[in-house]
Design a protein around this motif. Structure first.
Motif, mmCIF file in Angstrom:
data_model
loop_
_atom_site.group_PDB
_atom_site.id
_atom_site.type_symbol
_atom_site.label_atom_id
_atom_site.label_comp_id
_atom_site.label_asym_id
_atom_site.label_seq_id
_atom_site.Cartn_x
_atom_site.Cartn_y
_atom_site.Cartn_z
ATOM 1 N N GLY A 28 -35.932 -24.031 -10.611
ATOM 2 C CA GLY A 28 -34.529 -24.341 -10.361
ATOM 3 C C GLY A 28 -33.614 -23.275 -10.921
ATOM 4 N N LEU A 29 -34.059 -22.568 -11.958
ATOM 5 C CA LEU A 29 -33.277 -21.434 -12.470
ATOM 6 C C LEU A 29 -33.735 -20.127 -11.828
ATOM 7 C CD1 LEU A 29 -31.271 -19.967 -14.275
ATOM 8 C CD2 LEU A 29 -33.013 -19.909 -16.059
ATOM 9 N N TRP A 30 -35.036 -19.857 -11.881
ATOM 10 C CA TRP A 30 -35.415 -18.501 -11.481
ATOM 11 C C TRP A 30 -35.257 -18.213 -10.005
ATOM 12 C CZ3 TRP A 30 -39.309 -17.913 -8.059
ATOM 13 C CH2 TRP A 30 -40.447 -18.743 -8.110
ATOM 14 N N ASN A 31 -35.050 -19.260 -9.184
ATOM 15 C CA ASN A 31 -34.694 -19.017 -7.792
ATOM 16 C C ASN A 31 -33.400 -18.218 -7.689
ATOM 17 O OD1 ASN A 31 -36.769 -20.157 -6.353
ATOM 18 N ND2 ASN A 31 -35.904 -22.219 -6.457
ATOM 19 N N TYR A 32 -32.567 -18.307 -8.725
ATOM 20 C CA TYR A 32 -31.281 -17.611 -8.695
ATOM 21 C C TYR A 32 -31.293 -16.354 -9.561
ATOM 22 C CZ TYR A 32 -30.102 -22.073 -6.700
ATOM 23 O OH TYR A 32 -30.089 -23.174 -5.905
ATOM 24 N N ALA A 33 -32.393 -16.096 -10.246
ATOM 25 C CA ALA A 33 -32.496 -14.906 -11.083
ATOM 26 C C ALA A 33 -33.975 -14.605 -11.216
ATOM 27 C CB ALA A 33 -31.859 -15.140 -12.448
ATOM 28 N N GLU A 34 -34.521 -14.112 -10.098
ATOM 29 C CA GLU A 34 -35.972 -14.035 -10.004
ATOM 30 C C GLU A 34 -36.551 -12.928 -10.884
ATOM 31 O OE1 GLU A 34 -38.408 -11.925 -8.326
ATOM 32 O OE2 GLU A 34 -39.881 -13.392 -9.053
ATOM 33 N N SER A 35 -36.015 -11.740 -10.771
ATOM 34 C CA SER A 35 -36.608 -10.626 -11.504
ATOM 35 C C SER A 35 -36.192 -10.669 -12.967
ATOM 36 C CB SER A 35 -36.175 -9.303 -10.876
ATOM 37 O OG SER A 35 -34.804 -9.083 -11.157
ATOM 38 N N ALA A 36 -36.946 -9.953 -13.790
ATOM 39 C CA ALA A 36 -36.626 -9.916 -15.212
ATOM 40 C C ALA A 36 -35.244 -9.314 -15.430
ATOM 41 C CB ALA A 36 -37.690 -9.117 -15.957
ATOM 42 N N ALA A 37 -34.882 -8.328 -14.615
ATOM 43 C CA ALA A 37 -33.577 -7.694 -14.774
ATOM 44 C C ALA A 37 -32.456 -8.665 -14.441
ATOM 45 C CB ALA A 37 -33.498 -6.457 -13.877
ATOM 46 N N LEU B 75 -27.206 -20.656 -18.495
ATOM 47 C CA LEU B 75 -28.212 -20.410 -17.465
ATOM 48 C C LEU B 75 -28.282 -21.567 -16.471
ATOM 49 C CD1 LEU B 75 -30.927 -18.779 -19.737
ATOM 50 C CD2 LEU B 75 -29.609 -17.653 -17.924
ATOM 51 N N VAL B 76 -28.141 -22.789 -16.952
ATOM 52 C CA VAL B 76 -28.090 -23.917 -16.024
ATOM 53 C C VAL B 76 -26.869 -23.764 -15.128
ATOM 54 C CG1 VAL B 76 -27.719 -26.417 -15.855
ATOM 55 C CG2 VAL B 76 -29.404 -25.517 -17.465
ATOM 56 N N GLY B 77 -25.786 -23.298 -15.721
ATOM 57 C CA GLY B 77 -24.569 -23.050 -14.939
ATOM 58 C C GLY B 77 -24.792 -22.012 -13.853
ATOM 59 N N VAL B 78 -25.578 -21.004 -14.146
ATOM 60 C CA VAL B 78 -25.905 -19.982 -13.154
ATOM 61 C C VAL B 78 -26.603 -20.636 -11.958
ATOM 62 C CG1 VAL B 78 -27.427 -18.016 -12.698
ATOM 63 C CG2 VAL B 78 -26.004 -18.056 -14.761
ATOM 64 N N ALA B 79 -27.538 -21.488 -12.270
ATOM 65 C CA ALA B 79 -28.279 -22.158 -11.190
ATOM 66 C C ALA B 79 -27.361 -23.067 -10.376
ATOM 67 C CB ALA B 79 -29.444 -22.958 -11.772
ATOM 68 N N LEU B 80 -26.485 -23.790 -11.057
ATOM 69 C CA LEU B 80 -25.588 -24.703 -10.341
ATOM 70 C C LEU B 80 -24.593 -23.909 -9.498
ATOM 71 C CD1 LEU B 80 -24.881 -27.428 -13.049
ATOM 72 C CD2 LEU B 80 -26.562 -27.450 -11.214
ATOM 73 N N ASP B 81 -24.085 -22.827 -10.049
ATOM 74 C CA ASP B 81 -23.152 -22.005 -9.279
ATOM 75 C C ASP B 81 -23.848 -21.395 -8.076
ATOM 76 O OD1 ASP B 81 -21.159 -22.589 -10.973
ATOM 77 O OD2 ASP B 81 -21.105 -20.664 -12.009
ATOM 78 N N GLY B 82 -25.124 -21.129 -8.225
ATOM 79 C CA GLY B 82 -25.875 -20.555 -7.115
ATOM 80 C C GLY B 82 -26.186 -21.569 -6.036
ATOM 81 N N GLY B 83 -25.911 -22.825 -6.279
ATOM 82 C CA GLY B 83 -26.167 -23.851 -5.274
ATOM 83 C C GLY B 83 -26.887 -25.052 -5.841
ATOM 84 N N GLY B 84 -27.534 -24.864 -6.965
ATOM 85 C CA GLY B 84 -28.196 -25.995 -7.629
ATOM 86 C C GLY B 84 -29.138 -26.748 -6.710
ATOM 87 N N HIS B 85 -29.926 -26.010 -5.920
ATOM 88 C CA HIS B 85 -30.758 -26.676 -4.917
ATOM 89 C C HIS B 85 -31.915 -27.457 -5.513
ATOM 90 C CE1 HIS B 85 -28.489 -24.304 -2.068
ATOM 91 N NE2 HIS B 85 -28.942 -25.130 -1.147
ATOM 92 N N ASP B 86 -32.243 -27.190 -6.757
ATOM 93 C CA ASP B 86 -33.367 -27.911 -7.356
ATOM 94 C C ASP B 86 -32.932 -28.375 -8.743
ATOM 95 O OD1 ASP B 86 -35.849 -28.947 -7.770
ATOM 96 O OD2 ASP B 86 -36.943 -27.076 -7.453
#
Lengths: 448, 485
Positions: free
Chosen positions: B410-419, B440-451
């Motif tokens: 749910g997070l790394w879908n929005y920030a997949e690579s280490a960079a 970081l949870v906010g990053v995922a939610l802003d990205g769409g929070g699909h999971d």
């Protein structure tokens, strides 16, 4: 004394089968509700001293009125009247001790046959013998006005303080001596006051008429094409009636603000649309009467339209409970279940159709296409009849409804059941056509 | 979950449901203070994009502008927006949250031009508890939100609620109905926020946040944090993160059981003096057993015979002295993010997934594999019908300080690579782990929070000995790990 017995108080359980997942924008929630009551008296035909059948000496808590058609047509052939008398005698033998009962002779008017004192007799060996004696005096002559029979039965049942009130109605002809409006008014007046099973003897009665009566009275309807089969059928009906433990049970549906009930149907053992029978029961709640219950299981299809909501939302689409009215005006909740709605963007989840819902949607369509097909056949629309009855054959075959498939096979020649290819038979016995029509609403459960 | 009032364009009084005019501070009909939070908690808003993400933050960049309009966004009834306690009448919030229901995606953030804020706050700020959210019951309706230490509320614009909420009595969606015993509103039928919808916990040296996200109806992720003393007296800090497999039966129970059993087993073994890698392997097997036991507990209900046995992924990290150890099964991940961002960050885990297998086998490039719809089909999991259980364990000895980010997809879908992950992690992550996890949870939610999103942040080295690292050396990922196993 050691004895193995079930509880005398029926236990109700509710199981909900549904796919709660809706796609984005989805608004229709379908659920099959299986209601099972156990602990009633129909288990193995063993009499249980339950609340409906009190111990010796206590006042009876169940009453049964048998209405026998004695119109002139019952004399042709003469065996019909004799068989009706014999069947009624068998039914009387099946009445348990302590149950209140009466016999009514029906023509264009209703007449008390036994006990003929404006009330009910309490069953014991003596009264049963007296009642059978009284049957000998039954003769055929006169017309048919079923509404008058029901009104008399209602009066008789109301005279006794019984919890379970049931009627058994036997007729062989159309309701010719009464206006349809009068019959309808009678049904409206009697609905909910007692339940009634109806049986048609021979082939001169009207399926729709009798079905409407049984449906309004929350009872079963069937054809007894051969009068010789009456006795067995009466016995079965009476045993079923004797098994009832709880009367006036209602299905209560609560829906949240913004939701509405699209329909409520009983789908097993027979298809019966209950939507029009809703009685408001408080804010956003309605009761659908289900009559009396013994040891049995019935299925209902509930369809709810909910307001659309975003993906990830969850709501309660309906809360469903079985309620039993209490003397003080409140209700006892026997059991309850929840119908949920969950919006998801997972197409696999939202497009899945619950097998129970799919099955009963098919069974309801089966009943409908049989009725439409027979209607088309009567009106001379042979293409329409072939199409509808072909679809019926296909549905009956696919769902494993073998009884209905057999009845269909007497009306059409089945070429290929899987594809629904059929030919109408040139000659069809009236009894076969009427049997198919009468039993078109009988359903089967999901194959396991 | 919360839903905006029924009207899409008019905001309604949370008390009497009469329409409000923009800018109203009090309802003209009933006089209720419409700026006060309604009497039940709402899940957190997505907040703005984290300041640390800067230009690389996937949040604002990829967050579809339409998400606010078509997604399940709603004006936050809780005043927990990243911009402070925004009244319901705020026009921007009402527009962005036009569609009914859902977590607030942060009105302006969803529109793509919101001011970056550095806080991601829960609402309402109720907690007096110290540092951790204690579960109050499985799946129970949660009306008060997650208790938070008051000291964590760093946003000065956040308003304290003026009135004490009437706990658990009023629906968060319509504000009218009571809540029944099953957790649904007695008026509008909406499910109420549950305990697990949003959870936070912080211990000495580790913090984690789990959130239902914006598109799922329940949170099937779970985490467990624990600390213990090694036999030599030095601290051990562990985080276990699990992601329930949605296509299986009872995924939420699976992840909860796995994280609890894994965390317990891990610390117990370390306290006994077991080597970290052995303890980690044992913990994953303990988690596996806990999930498998669920399958025997209760068969799937009738009509759900095609359902799979309960299953979940699991990733765990434990810091012990100068070393940390990572163990995983499935596609939940761990990342190493050094404090000195000039040094390379690294992904520490290899997914047990279809995509990873394709890449490993040389059949597809990473881009091709992850674009495939089967990418996320996992090939390893915990559960009774797991084909084989092959716990992966690796140990690392970084030579500079940093944080370990343990998370679900749910997070790394929005920030997949280490960079990308490094760009999303705030620079002060090591000193403010809870804040970082929220960001970081906010990053995922802003990205769409699909999971569902679950993130644990472990500072390295563990709290006690934070000094003494040569600034010019660092790990370069799994391959270059000093002690990779």
């Amino acid at each position: 004394m050691a004895r193995i017995s079930k509880s005398n108080v029926p236990q109700f359980s509710v199981d909900i089968y549904q796919n709660e997942f809706l796609p984005e924008g989805g608004r229709e929630v379908n659920a099959i509700v299986t209601v099972t009551s156990t602990g009633g008296g129909t288990s193995g035909g063993q009499p249980l001293p339950g609340p409906a059948f009190a111990a010796e000496g206590a006042p009876p808590s169940a009453g049964v009125v048998i209405m026998v058609d004695c119109s002139g047509s019952m004399e042709y052939p003469p065996t019909k009247m004799r068989n009706a008398r014999d069947a009624t005698a068998v039914a009387i033998d099946t009445i348990r001790d302590g149950v209140a009962f009466a016999v009514v002779a029906g023509t264009h008017q209703a007449r008390e046959v036994y006990p003929a004192n404006g009330g009910l007799a309490v069953a014991d060996p003596t009264t049963r013998a007296q009642a059978k004696q009284a049957l000998r005096k039954l003769t055929a002559g006169g017309g048919t006005a079923i509404g008058t029979w029901l009104r008399l039965a209602d009066r008789l049942l109301a005279s006794a303080d019984v919890a379970i009130r049931h009627g058994i109605l036997l007729t062989d002809g159309r309701n010719e001596h009464e206006k349809p409006e009068d019959l309808k008014a009678t049904l409206d007046a009697c609905t909910g006051r007692f339940t009634c099973d109806a049986r048609g003897v021979g082939t001169d009665w009207e399926v729709k008429e009798l079905t409407a009566i049984a449906s309004a009275m929350l009872g079963s309807v069937d054809i007894v094409a051969d009068p010789a089969g009456l006795a067995a059928d009466f016995q079965a009906m009476m045993e079923n009636a004797m098994g009832k433990e709880v009367a006036d049970v209602s299905l209560r549906l609560w829906t949240p603000q913004g939701s509405e009930i699209a329909f409520v149907k009983q789908v097993a053992p027979t298809v019966e649309d209950l939507s029009g029978r809703r009685v408001e029961a408080g804010p956003r709640a309605g009761d659908y009467p289900t009559g009396s219950w013994g040891d049995e299981s019935r299925d209902y299809h509930v369809s709810v339209r909910v307001p659309s909501a975003g993906v990830g939302q969850e709501m309660l689409a309906a809360r469903l409970s079985l309620v039993l009215p209490q003397p003080d005006g409140t209700v006892e909740v026997l059991s309850q279940g929840l119908v949920r709605a969950v919006w998801t963007d997972d197409m696999a989840a939202s497009t899945r159709i619950n097998p129970q819902v799919a099955h009963y949607t098919g069974q309801a369509e089966l009943a409908q296409v049989i009725q439409q097909g027979l209607e088309a056949r009567k009106s001379g629309d042979m293409d329409g009849a072939t199409a509808k009855l072909g679809r019926a054959v296909q549905l009956a075959s696919a769902s494993g409804n073998e009884d209905t498939a057999k009845l269909l096979a007497k009306v059409v020649d089945v070429v290929d059941a899987a594809s629904g290819t059929v030919r109408l038979k040139a000659r069809v016995a009236d009894a076969d056509e009427m049997t198919l029509e009468t039993r078109s609403t009988k359903t089967v459960r999901v194959k396991k | 979950m919360p839903e905006s009032p029924p009207s899409a364009t008019t905001t309604l009084c949370p008390s009497c449901a009469e329409p409000l005019d923009p800018g109203d501070r009090f309802c003209e009909h009933c006089g209720a203070d419409v700026q006060a939070p309604p009497p039940a908690a709402a899940p957190p808003s997505g907040g703005g994009s984290p300041s640390g993400a800067g230009d690389a933050g996937p949040a604002a960049a990829t967050g579809p502008a339409g998400a606010g309009a078509t997604g399940p966004a709603a004006a936050p009834p809780s005043g927990a927006d990243g911009d402070g306690a925004r009244p319901r009448t705020d026009a921007a919030g009402a527009d962005a949250g036009a569609a009914a229901g859902g977590y607030p995606a942060g009105g302006e953030a969803a529109a793509g031009d919101g001011p970056a804020t550095d806080s991601f706050l829960l609402a309402p700020p109720q907690g007096q508890g110290q540092g951790q959210a204690q579960p109050q019951g499985d799946g129970d309706t949660l009306a008060l939100g997650v208790p938070l230490p008051a000291t964590k509320l760093s946003d000065p614009r956040e308003e304290e609620p003026e009135t004490a909420p009437e706990a658990e009595t009023v629906c968060v969606a319509c504000g009218l109905g009571g809540v029944d015993a099953d957790g649904y509103c007695e008026h509008c039928g909406h499910a109420q926020p549950r305990q697990r919808d949003h959870q936070e916990q912080e211990l000495e040296g580790v913090a984690a946040v789990s959130d239902r996200g914006l598109r799922h109806h329940r949170n099937e992720d779970a985490f467990a944090l624990s600390t213990a003393s090694l036999p030599d007296g030095s601290p051990a800090v562990a985080a276990v993160v699990c992601d329930g497999v949605s296509t299986a039966y009872r995924p939420d129970d699976a992840s909860a059981a796995a994280s609890a059993a894994g965390g317990e087993s891990l610390l117990a073994a370390l306290e006994r003096g077991a080597p970290a890698d052995e303890a980690m392997r044992g913990a994953l097997l303990a988690a596996f057993e806990a999930v498998s036991a669920l399958a025997e507990e209760e068969p799937a209900p009738d009509g759900a015979a095609h359902h799979n046995a309960p299953a979940c992924t699991c990733v765990s990290a434990v810091v012990t002295g100068p070393v940390f150890t990572v163990g995983w099964i499935g596609d939940s991940r761990a990342y190493w993010i050094p404090d000195d961002r000039t040094q390379p960050s690294a992904r520490l885990t290899e997914d047990d997934s279809w995509a990873a297998r394709m890449v490993a086998a040389g059949l597809m490039t990473e881009a091709e594999a992850y674009a495939d719809e089967r990418a996320h089909a996992i090939t390893g999991w915990l559960g009774a019908d797991a084909v084989e259980v092959d716990p992966h364990v690796a140990a690392f000895q970084p030579e500079s300080p940093g944080v370990i980010v343990v998370c679900t997809d749910g997070l790394w879908n929005y920030a997949e690579s280490a960079a990308e992950m490094a760009a999303a992690v705030p620079r002060d992550a090591r000193t403010r782990p809870l804040h970082s996890a929220r960001t970081l949870v906010g990053v995922a939610l802003d990205g769409g929070g699909h999971d569902n999103v679950t993130v644990a942040v472990l500072p390295f080295p563990a709290a006690v000995s934070r000094a003494g690292f040569p600034p010019d050396q660092a790990t370069d990922g799994p391959g270059g790990a000093v002690n990779g196993l």
